[in-house]
Scaffold this motif. Structure first.
Motif, mmCIF file in Angstrom:
data_model
loop_
_atom_site.group_PDB
_atom_site.id
_atom_site.type_symbol
_atom_site.label_atom_id
_atom_site.label_comp_id
_atom_site.label_asym_id
_atom_site.label_seq_id
_atom_site.Cartn_x
_atom_site.Cartn_y
_atom_site.Cartn_z
ATOM 1 N N SER A 231 61.889 21.334 64.969
ATOM 2 C CA SER A 231 60.379 21.029 65.184
ATOM 3 C C SER A 231 59.940 22.327 65.953
ATOM 4 C CB SER A 231 59.982 19.793 65.755
ATOM 5 O OG SER A 231 60.467 18.767 64.947
ATOM 6 N N PHE A 232 59.979 23.506 65.834
ATOM 7 C CA PHE A 232 59.598 24.800 66.644
ATOM 8 C C PHE A 232 58.201 25.419 65.953
ATOM 9 C CE2 PHE A 232 62.806 26.111 63.443
ATOM 10 C CZ PHE A 232 62.046 27.458 63.021
ATOM 11 N N SER A 233 57.496 25.961 66.811
ATOM 12 C CA SER A 233 56.251 26.916 66.261
ATOM 13 C C SER A 233 56.847 28.073 65.631
ATOM 14 C CB SER A 233 55.471 27.024 67.492
ATOM 15 O OG SER A 233 55.110 26.028 68.236
ATOM 16 N N LYS A 234 55.744 28.279 64.413
ATOM 17 C CA LYS A 234 55.888 29.503 63.831
ATOM 18 C C LYS A 234 54.947 30.413 64.085
ATOM 19 C CE LYS A 234 58.323 27.386 59.869
ATOM 20 N NZ LYS A 234 58.412 27.111 58.147
ATOM 21 N N LYS A 235 53.889 30.157 64.766
ATOM 22 C CA LYS A 235 52.871 30.856 65.208
ATOM 23 C C LYS A 235 52.695 30.777 66.466
ATOM 24 C CE LYS A 235 50.717 31.149 60.583
ATOM 25 N NZ LYS A 235 49.195 30.994 59.711
ATOM 26 N N LEU A 236 52.528 31.815 67.389
ATOM 27 C CA LEU A 236 52.172 31.730 68.600
ATOM 28 C C LEU A 236 50.860 31.080 69.144
ATOM 29 C CD1 LEU A 236 52.837 32.709 71.579
ATOM 30 C CD2 LEU A 236 51.562 34.829 71.497
ATOM 31 N N ASN A 237 49.670 31.352 68.321
ATOM 32 C CA ASN A 237 48.717 30.865 68.463
ATOM 33 C C ASN A 237 48.564 29.190 68.441
ATOM 34 O OD1 ASN A 237 47.106 33.071 69.203
ATOM 35 N ND2 ASN A 237 46.348 33.231 66.993
ATOM 36 N N ASN A 238 49.424 28.599 67.418
ATOM 37 C CA ASN A 238 49.530 27.070 67.408
ATOM 38 C C ASN A 238 50.434 26.868 68.658
ATOM 39 O OD1 ASN A 238 48.135 27.091 65.082
ATOM 40 N ND2 ASN A 238 49.849 26.905 63.729
ATOM 41 N N HIS A 239 51.450 27.483 68.944
ATOM 42 C CA HIS A 239 52.251 27.099 70.081
ATOM 43 C C HIS A 239 51.270 27.055 71.374
ATOM 44 C CE1 HIS A 239 56.287 26.564 71.836
ATOM 45 N NE2 HIS A 239 56.063 27.589 72.803
ATOM 46 N N ILE A 240 50.744 28.136 71.696
ATOM 47 C CA ILE A 240 49.646 27.793 72.723
ATOM 48 C C ILE A 240 48.737 26.919 72.730
ATOM 49 C CG2 ILE A 240 48.115 29.225 74.184
ATOM 50 C CD1 ILE A 240 49.465 31.676 73.430
ATOM 51 N N GLY A 241 48.344 26.538 71.594
ATOM 52 C CA GLY A 241 47.296 25.558 71.376
ATOM 53 C C GLY A 241 47.867 23.928 71.802
ATOM 54 N N ALA A 242 49.276 23.987 71.178
ATOM 55 C CA ALA A 242 49.846 22.540 71.421
ATOM 56 C C ALA A 242 50.146 22.561 72.910
ATOM 57 C CB ALA A 242 51.287 22.628 70.552
ATOM 58 N N ILE A 243 50.485 23.459 73.387
ATOM 59 C CA ILE A 243 50.831 23.206 75.051
ATOM 60 C C ILE A 243 49.632 22.847 75.576
ATOM 61 C CG2 ILE A 243 51.496 24.398 77.102
ATOM 62 C CD1 ILE A 243 53.974 24.068 74.982
ATOM 63 N N TRP A 244 48.633 23.582 75.265
ATOM 64 C CA TRP A 244 47.272 23.177 76.074
ATOM 65 C C TRP A 244 46.815 21.753 75.464
ATOM 66 C CZ3 TRP A 244 44.799 24.729 80.383
ATOM 67 C CH2 TRP A 244 45.155 25.992 80.538
ATOM 68 N N TYR A 245 47.006 21.445 74.537
ATOM 69 C CA TYR A 245 46.396 20.121 73.830
ATOM 70 C C TYR A 245 47.148 19.086 74.733
ATOM 71 C CZ TYR A 245 45.328 16.231 70.703
ATOM 72 O OH TYR A 245 44.899 15.172 70.301
ATOM 73 N N PHE A 246 48.706 19.344 74.947
ATOM 74 C CA PHE A 246 49.431 18.315 75.889
ATOM 75 C C PHE A 246 48.791 18.329 77.282
ATOM 76 C CE2 PHE A 246 52.757 16.725 78.023
ATOM 77 C CZ PHE A 246 53.189 15.598 77.516
ATOM 78 N N VAL A 247 48.578 19.520 77.770
ATOM 79 C CA VAL A 247 48.171 19.507 79.141
ATOM 80 C C VAL A 247 46.966 18.505 79.536
ATOM 81 C CG1 VAL A 247 47.340 20.940 80.933
ATOM 82 C CG2 VAL A 247 49.257 21.739 79.611
ATOM 83 N N HIS A 248 45.980 18.747 78.478
ATOM 84 C CA HIS A 248 44.878 17.860 78.613
ATOM 85 C C HIS A 248 44.729 16.573 78.316
ATOM 86 C CE1 HIS A 248 42.217 21.468 79.010
ATOM 87 N NE2 HIS A 248 42.595 22.104 77.852
ATOM 88 N N GLY A 249 45.965 16.165 77.506
ATOM 89 C CA GLY A 249 46.253 14.726 77.022
ATOM 90 C C GLY A 249 47.001 14.223 78.484
ATOM 91 N N TYR A 250 47.902 14.857 79.086
ATOM 92 C CA TYR A 250 48.655 14.453 80.191
ATOM 93 C C TYR A 250 47.665 14.137 81.272
ATOM 94 C CZ TYR A 250 52.294 14.679 83.740
ATOM 95 O OH TYR A 250 53.091 14.263 84.980
#
Length: 234
Positions: free
Chosen positions: A208-227
């Motif tokens: 389950s790894f990211s294939k695109k950098l933009n999606n990877h960055i977005g997923a990290i920030w989405y978790f940051v806000h959720g956390y």
């Protein structure tokens, strides 16, 4: 018969992705598919997907659980991650003596040769993430992490490991480089583990790894806000 005007003057107008013929009404111009199986994803399902994105489950798994199509889910997630803010919000003035811990978490995009580091800063008192940047492991990325901190946190003591990038970015009077044995970076080390346990893209030995950098960055920030939102409820 046209579902809009009930006219029977129809012509074939190609087909949709699953091969079903598409018709066009010559009277009103409406295009439609007879006995279409397309359904609208409800708001409840979308809210469930939003919550599942904060857990250790792949997108394929979410598609199976919610019974939505893979293509729709991919588009929905891509749009959500693209709209996710890339800045931490600090509401009100933090209380007490402020101390932060900083560290960087290894990850990759597409293949392990494409290393991407997640730079994080955490408030020792509230445990909230107060700074984040996703990039390489150079001084430039350390500067981006420091710049992402709200101004009030740039004035407090900062504990890090001995990675040299921190020493050239954080003001010497505030920087404290310490080893793990001191326990002064326990909170940020625990946060790194939480990221790996909760974000499927960061689980080691996982597909389950990211294939695109933009999606990877977005997923990290989405978790940051959720956390941070979860901590705000406690």
């Amino acid at each position: 018969m046209c579902p809009t005007c009930d006219s029977e003057h129809l012509i074939k107008n190609g087909s949709v992705h699953n091969g079903k013929p598409k018709y066009q009404c010559k009277t009103c111009g409406h295009q439609f598919v007879v006995n279409s199986t397309k359904t609208t994803v409800s708001q409840e399902i979308k809210q469930l997907i939003d919550r599942l994105l904060l857990e250790r489950i792949s997108l394929r798994g979410i598609a199976r659980v919610t019974q939505v199509s893979w293509s729709w889910l991919q588009d929905y997630v891509n749009q959500k991650l693209a709209r996710t803010p890339r800045q931490v919000k600090v509401s009100g003035k933090p209380l007490g003596k402020l101390v932060i811990e900083c560290d960087e978490l290894w990850s990759f995009v597409d293949c392990q040769k494409n290393e991407v580091y997640i730079w994080l800063a955490i408030d020792c008192n509230s445990r909230k993430i107060v700074g984040c940047f996703v990039g390489d492991r150079t001084r430039k990325s350390a500067c981006k992490l420091w710049a992402s901190l709200p101004e009030v946190y740039q004035q407090c003591a900062a504990y890090t490991d001995f990675w040299q990038a921190y020493q050239t970015v954080i003001p010497p009077k505030r920087h404290r480089a310490v080893g793990k044995e001191t326990g002064l970076t326990n909170h940020i080390e625990r946060l790194n583990n939480t990221f790996r346990q909760r974000v499927s893209r960061l689980v080691r030995e996982s597909l389950s790894f990211s294939k695109k950098l933009n999606n990877h960055i977005g997923a990290i920030w989405y978790f940051v806000h959720g956390y941070n939102a979860e901590l705000a409820k406690t």
